[in-house]
Design a protein around this motif. Structure first.
Motif, PDB file in Angstrom:
ATOM      1  N   PRO A 135       0.833  -1.209   0.000  1.00  0.00           N
ATOM      2  CA  PRO A 135       0.000   0.000   0.000  1.00  0.00           C
ATOM      3  C   PRO A 135       0.867   1.258   0.000  1.00  0.00           C
ATOM      4  O   PRO A 135       1.835   1.360   0.747  1.00  0.00           O
ATOM      5  N   VAL A 136       0.516   2.207  -0.851  1.00  0.00           N
ATOM      6  CA  VAL A 136       1.246   3.465  -0.866  1.00  0.00           C
ATOM      7  C   VAL A 136       0.944   4.222   0.435  1.00  0.00           C
ATOM      8  O   VAL A 136      -0.195   4.218   0.916  1.00  0.00           O
ATOM      9  N   VAL A 137       1.964   4.833   1.023  1.00  0.00           N
ATOM     10  CA  VAL A 137       1.825   5.635   2.234  1.00  0.00           C
ATOM     11  C   VAL A 137       2.535   6.963   2.029  1.00  0.00           C
ATOM     12  O   VAL A 137       3.094   7.223   0.966  1.00  0.00           O
ATOM     13  N   ASN A 138       2.486   7.821   3.032  1.00  0.00           N
ATOM     14  CA  ASN A 138       3.057   9.169   2.915  1.00  0.00           C
ATOM     15  C   ASN A 138       2.329   9.976   1.853  1.00  0.00           C
ATOM     16  O   ASN A 138       2.932  10.816   1.160  1.00  0.00           O
ATOM     17  N   VAL A 139       1.025   9.730   1.701  1.00  0.00           N
ATOM     18  CA  VAL A 139       0.208  10.488   0.757  1.00  0.00           C
ATOM     19  C   VAL A 139      -0.807  11.318   1.539  1.00  0.00           C
ATOM     20  O   VAL A 139      -1.354  10.869   2.543  1.00  0.00           O
ATOM     21  N   THR A 140      -1.047  12.519   1.076  1.00  0.00           N
ATOM     22  CA  THR A 140      -1.978  13.415   1.744  1.00  0.00           C
ATOM     23  C   THR A 140      -3.406  13.166   1.264  1.00  0.00           C
ATOM     24  O   THR A 140      -3.652  12.492   0.255  1.00  0.00           O
ATOM     25  N   TRP A 141      -4.346  13.784   1.968  1.00  0.00           N
ATOM     26  CA  TRP A 141      -5.745  13.748   1.536  1.00  0.00           C
ATOM     27  C   TRP A 141      -5.872  14.399   0.156  1.00  0.00           C
ATOM     28  O   TRP A 141      -6.620  13.918  -0.693  1.00  0.00           O
ATOM     29  N   HIS A 142      -5.108  15.450  -0.081  1.00  0.00           N
ATOM     30  CA  HIS A 142      -5.136  16.121  -1.382  1.00  0.00           C
ATOM     31  C   HIS A 142      -4.601  15.204  -2.489  1.00  0.00           C
ATOM     32  O   HIS A 142      -5.116  15.221  -3.618  1.00  0.00           O
ATOM     33  N   ASP A 143      -3.580  14.416  -2.175  1.00  0.00           N
ATOM     34  CA  ASP A 143      -3.069  13.456  -3.157  1.00  0.00           C
ATOM     35  C   ASP A 143      -4.152  12.444  -3.527  1.00  0.00           C
ATOM     36  O   ASP A 143      -4.302  12.078  -4.699  1.00  0.00           O
ATOM     37  N   ALA A 144      -4.895  11.980  -2.529  1.00  0.00           N
ATOM     38  CA  ALA A 144      -5.976  11.040  -2.793  1.00  0.00           C
ATOM     39  C   ALA A 144      -7.051  11.664  -3.666  1.00  0.00           C
ATOM     40  O   ALA A 144      -7.584  11.033  -4.590  1.00  0.00           O
ATOM     41  N   GLN A 145      -7.372  12.925  -3.387  1.00  0.00           N
ATOM     42  CA  GLN A 145      -8.355  13.631  -4.200  1.00  0.00           C
ATOM     43  C   GLN A 145      -7.884  13.771  -5.649  1.00  0.00           C
ATOM     44  O   GLN A 145      -8.680  13.654  -6.592  1.00  0.00           O
ATOM     45  N   ALA A 146      -6.604  14.022  -5.808  1.00  0.00           N
ATOM     46  CA  ALA A 146      -6.059  14.187  -7.157  1.00  0.00           C
ATOM     47  C   ALA A 146      -6.143  12.883  -7.943  1.00  0.00           C
ATOM     48  O   ALA A 146      -6.476  12.886  -9.143  1.00  0.00           O
ATOM     49  N   LEU A 147      -5.836  11.778  -7.312  1.00  0.00           N
ATOM     50  CA  LEU A 147      -5.945  10.480  -7.969  1.00  0.00           C
ATOM     51  C   LEU A 147      -7.387  10.211  -8.386  1.00  0.00           C
ATOM     52  O   LEU A 147      -7.656   9.783  -9.526  1.00  0.00           O
TER      53      LEU A 147
END
Length: 310
Positions: A135-147
């Protein structure tokens, strides 16, 4: 039981269809009961759970598709290559958090288990080895939104983070126990990568809170390494915390709508759910709520997406 209905998207993410339905969300367990189940924990920890109550009825009115697994390193890498998106930890130059065997948590003002923020740490390097299937980690909520936004635009289907209610509904998969595997923390051995004897070997000061088994993983595990819940979802407990769409509100459950709650209209922190490979079993319960600033990037936090049905 029939295998779950599954489909795959352009990044290789598998999705399982979750039926519409009702469930009882939250927990109203008394501190005495929790103290008996988790005797090694200081009692004051059981007095800090007001945001899990009251238990309330929630109706999910439409079926949806949920990632069978957490988003992987490989899937996130393919997204970045295809979209040109630059994750927050790299864009702002401050990096993330990571494991460093020479780092002493006592040297941190917060007693944090991990070193950071530092530019050397990001989704590419959480301080331990990961394959493309972790699982990818060190990702922000904004990164998730972008994906989610990129997938929506690319595929013509709406992708998003699950609401907190959808997440708990999917995690429980018809159960009302602390974990979808049962009430006993030891039941997590077959279904979750949480803080056990393998992780405790690196943090012996917290061994009292480790589950007694060895699952073979000191850090993250490849997604799907553990048994799924009744709806075919893997790693709903443990491996990586998962961002959801909602703002956190301490008293939101007291006035949450019955149908398809979306969380508070505004707030300062976003909810994350499910626990991680470094999470003590008490904090991996289906009802437990944690939160962070949406800008947070941390070596325990990843994501799982929802794809709406046509």
């Amino acid at each position: 039981m029939a295998p779950p209905e599954r489909s795959t998207n352009s990044l290789g993410m598998h999705f399982v269809t979750i039926p519409a339905g009702e469930f009882m969300m939250g927990s109203d367990e008394r501190p005495d009961a929790l103290a008996q189940a988790y005797p090694q924990y200081p009692r004051e920890r059981f007095l800090l759970l007001a945001d899990e109550a009251p238990v309330h009825r929630v109706r999910i009115t439409r079926a949806f598709q949920m990632g069978q697994h957490e988003v992987t390193v490989g899937q996130f890498r393919r997204f970045l290559l295809a979209s040109g998106y630059v994750p927050d930890a790299e864009r702002d130059g401050t990096g993330g958090y990571g494991y460093n065997p020479s780092y002493d948590p006592a040297s941190s003002a917060r007693g944090d288990a991990f070193e950071g923020r530092q530019r050397r740490y990001s989704w590419r390097n959480p301080g331990f080895t990961q394959s493309e299937e972790h699982p990818v980690v060190n990702v922000t909520w904004h990164d998730a939104q972008a994906l989610a936004a990129w997938l929506s635009q690319t595929e013509g289907r709406r992708y998003r983070l699950p609401t907190e209610a959808e997440w708990e509904y999917a995690c429980r998969a018809g159960s009302r126990t602390r974990y979808h595997s049962g009430d006993a923390p030891e039941s997590l051995a077959q279904v979750a990568n949480v803080f056990d004897q393998d992780s405790a070997s690196l943090w012996p000061q917290w061994r009292a809170f480790a589950l007694p088994h060895h699952d073979g993983f000191s850090f993250t595990a490849p997604v799907g390494s553990f048994a799924p819940n009744a709806w075919g979802l893997h790693d709903m407990h443990g491996n990586a915390w998962e961002w959801v769409s909602d703002w956190h509100g301490d008293d939101y459950y007291a006035h949450s709508p019955v149908e398809d709650p979306q969380g508070p209209a505004e707030g300062g922190v976003k909810v994350r759910r499910g626990g991680s490979w470094h999470t003590w079993s008490f904090y991996a319960r289906a009802s437990y709520r944690n939160w962070n600033d949406p800008d947070t990037r941390y070596t325990l936090v990843g994501m799982r997406l929802v794809r709406e049905l046509p």
